[in-house]
Scaffold this motif. Sequence first.
Motif, short mmCIF file in Angstrom:
data_model
loop_
_atom_site.label_atom_id
_atom_site.label_comp_id
_atom_site.label_asym_id
_atom_site.label_seq_id
_atom_site.Cartn_x
_atom_site.Cartn_y
_atom_site.Cartn_z
N GLU A 187 5.01 1.84 -9.45
CA GLU A 187 5.80 1.17 -8.43
C GLU A 187 5.90 2.07 -7.21
OE1 GLU A 187 10.20 -0.90 -7.80
OE2 GLU A 187 9.51 -0.26 -9.80
N THR A 188 5.50 1.57 -6.05
CA THR A 188 5.44 2.40 -4.86
C THR A 188 6.76 2.38 -4.07
OG1 THR A 188 4.59 0.57 -3.51
CG2 THR A 188 2.97 1.99 -4.62
N THR A 189 6.94 3.43 -3.29
CA THR A 189 7.96 3.45 -2.25
C THR A 189 7.23 3.34 -0.92
OG1 THR A 189 7.88 5.87 -2.12
CG2 THR A 189 9.49 4.89 -3.64
N GLY A 190 7.97 3.12 0.15
CA GLY A 190 7.28 3.02 1.43
C GLY A 190 8.21 2.87 2.60
N THR A 191 7.62 2.89 3.78
CA THR A 191 8.33 2.70 5.04
C THR A 191 7.95 1.34 5.62
OG1 THR A 191 8.42 5.06 5.56
CG2 THR A 191 8.59 3.53 7.40
N ASP A 283 3.98 0.94 5.09
CA ASP A 283 3.09 1.79 4.31
C ASP A 283 3.54 1.80 2.86
OD1 ASP A 283 5.18 3.62 4.03
OD2 ASP A 283 4.33 5.11 5.38
N ALA A 284 2.87 2.59 2.04
CA ALA A 284 3.19 2.67 0.61
C ALA A 284 2.82 4.04 0.09
CB ALA A 284 2.44 1.60 -0.18
N ARG A 285 3.60 4.51 -0.88
CA ARG A 285 3.33 5.82 -1.50
C ARG A 285 3.59 5.71 -3.00
NH1 ARG A 285 6.06 11.25 0.90
NH2 ARG A 285 4.50 10.78 2.52
N ALA A 286 2.57 5.98 -3.79
CA ALA A 286 2.72 5.93 -5.25
C ALA A 286 3.35 7.24 -5.73
CB ALA A 286 1.36 5.73 -5.91
N PRO A 287 4.25 7.15 -6.73
CA PRO A 287 4.94 8.36 -7.20
C PRO A 287 4.04 9.30 -7.99
CG PRO A 287 5.49 6.49 -8.59
CD PRO A 287 4.68 5.95 -7.46
N ARG A 288 2.93 8.76 -8.50
CA ARG A 288 1.99 9.57 -9.27
C ARG A 288 0.62 8.95 -9.13
NH1 ARG A 288 1.89 10.06 -15.83
NH2 ARG A 288 0.15 11.52 -16.02
N TRP A 289 -0.41 9.77 -9.04
CA TRP A 289 -1.76 9.26 -8.80
C TRP A 289 -2.61 9.14 -10.06
CZ3 TRP A 289 -4.07 12.09 -3.91
CH2 TRP A 289 -3.29 11.77 -2.78
N LEU A 296 -5.52 6.87 -8.80
CA LEU A 296 -5.33 6.05 -7.60
C LEU A 296 -5.96 6.77 -6.41
CD1 LEU A 296 -1.57 5.00 -7.94
CD2 LEU A 296 -3.59 3.92 -8.95
N LEU A 297 -6.58 6.00 -5.52
CA LEU A 297 -7.32 6.60 -4.41
C LEU A 297 -7.13 5.76 -3.16
CD1 LEU A 297 -9.47 8.78 -3.60
CD2 LEU A 297 -11.21 7.08 -4.18
N GLY A 298 -7.13 6.42 -2.00
CA GLY A 298 -7.03 5.73 -0.73
C GLY A 298 -5.69 5.03 -0.59
N ASP A 299 -5.70 3.82 -0.03
CA ASP A 299 -4.46 3.09 0.23
C ASP A 299 -3.71 2.75 -1.05
OD1 ASP A 299 -4.86 3.21 2.91
OD2 ASP A 299 -5.46 1.12 3.16
N ALA A 300 -4.39 2.67 -2.17
CA ALA A 300 -3.70 2.40 -3.44
C ALA A 300 -2.79 3.55 -3.83
CB ALA A 300 -4.71 2.13 -4.55
N ALA A 301 -3.12 4.77 -3.39
CA ALA A 301 -2.29 5.94 -3.64
C ALA A 301 -1.30 6.17 -2.52
CB ALA A 301 -3.17 7.19 -3.82
N ALA A 302 -1.78 6.05 -1.28
CA ALA A 302 -0.94 6.26 -0.10
C ALA A 302 -1.50 5.42 1.04
CB ALA A 302 -0.91 7.74 0.28
N GLY A 303 -0.87 4.29 1.28
CA GLY A 303 -1.30 3.41 2.36
C GLY A 303 -0.61 3.80 3.66
N PHE A 304 -1.38 3.97 4.73
CA PHE A 304 -0.88 4.54 5.98
C PHE A 304 -0.45 3.49 7.00
CE2 PHE A 304 -2.68 8.21 4.22
CZ PHE A 304 -2.48 9.32 5.02
N LEU A 305 0.54 3.85 7.80
CA LEU A 305 0.74 3.19 9.09
C LEU A 305 -0.41 3.61 10.00
CD1 LEU A 305 4.56 3.90 9.55
CD2 LEU A 305 3.51 1.71 8.94
N PRO A 306 -0.78 2.78 10.98
CA PRO A 306 -1.94 3.11 11.81
C PRO A 306 -1.63 4.07 12.96
CG PRO A 306 -1.07 0.99 12.45
CD PRO A 306 -0.25 1.43 11.26
#
Length: 436
Positions: A187-191, A283-289, A296-306
């Motif tokens: 479950e991700t957290t995010g801004t 965006d999104a941030r996974a608590p563990r990869w 998890l890789l790329g946006d699935a691990a840490a999805g960025f704001l542009p």
Amino acid sequence: MPLLPTTLADQAEATAGDPLRVLVVGAGMAGLTTAQLLRGAGLHPILLDRLADESHPGYMLALMPMVDPVLTELDAWAHYRERSIGLTHYRARTHTGRVLRTDSMAEVLHRFGDYRGIERGELVETLSHAGAPVSLATTVTDLREQAHAVEVTCRQGETSSTLTVDVVVVADGIGSRTRDLVPGGRETTGTDTGWGGWVVWAPEDDQGQLAEELWGTGFFLGIYPVLGRRGVFLGGPGAATAAGPEAFVAEARSRLRTIDPRVARGLQAVTDDPDPYYWALKDARAPRWTTRRTVLLGDAAAGFLPTAGIGAGMAMESAWVLATMLRSLLPTAEPGLATDGTTTGSTRAGRVAAGQLAAALARYEREQRPRVETAQDTSRSLARWMFSQSTVLAVLRDLAFRVLSVQSAIAPITRLLADPPDPGHLTAAASVARDG
């Protein structure tokens, strides 16, 4: 050759004899990069994507020099330069539209390499120029991690099939469905900025390699060159953009005192597009990869704001680090690749040991995650400055930009570029464990 639609059965058959059977879920930047780098080591990773055809959704990307190792190893430099354009300058405007300053990106980044703009589809073509088998319209519906393998159920239309692989790379984007299937869940957290906006194309102009941004009061306009045209983003608070492109463009115009031809063309492109793509800025941030057999890789691990223009570059860098570490687990006597992508030479015997794989994935997360999250934090910090409805803050921003260059704004990013990842010292430990 571009992406090569291939049946799942054929991909599974090709990977069966590999010492490391890899499943890559998602044929975006991170997944495609990983798969292609592993193919270069003689493996036959299974690549899946939920899209039903070979079209490439998405618009403009800006790539920092952190992608250079990927392009070098894939022998893709010529393809990249043919399909992209250098972003040599960055222009900032006041909240009322007047030009505030123009900075040289070349001077900021010259120590590290080029900063270039490219369409997403052209980047896919670049990464897959040697041919990339992929099973389209395919999703993962179940994932069962066991001691010696991962059992993965995939669905293509009404047909389900089960694959047995050694490791699963989850790279199916910020809204990843596969991430939820990883043992223990992710479950991700995010801004959530509360903002969103439209991405459209505008015609090429005579200011070729100049990217520019207008941080307005309650709206944001960005114009970014790619080869042959310009990508435009116009955004604002969700409640305001809900009125639709035409009404929002009119509102933005009313807040500008200066509208030069380039800004006018950008705004007009938003109203002219019959079906502009809307991007909710979160965006999104996974608590563990990682687990012992999934990553998890790329946006699935840490999805960025542009906002920092670095998300795609970090995804490709992470893919390079991961692929390098996975390749270090392979026996040293590797077969070559024929020009058609088939393996030549003798077949390697044996599987990579479960303990070696688990240790490599843990090292990957431990080393790469701080870099990715530093870049993500920079994007979040810029968003707080860029997305505001306060006139007072807008005036303060304008004053700050008179003395602070783009180099100051992206200082955390240049520090990452100055201290690139070194998979070599990580793979040395894997080699010792493998050969011992």
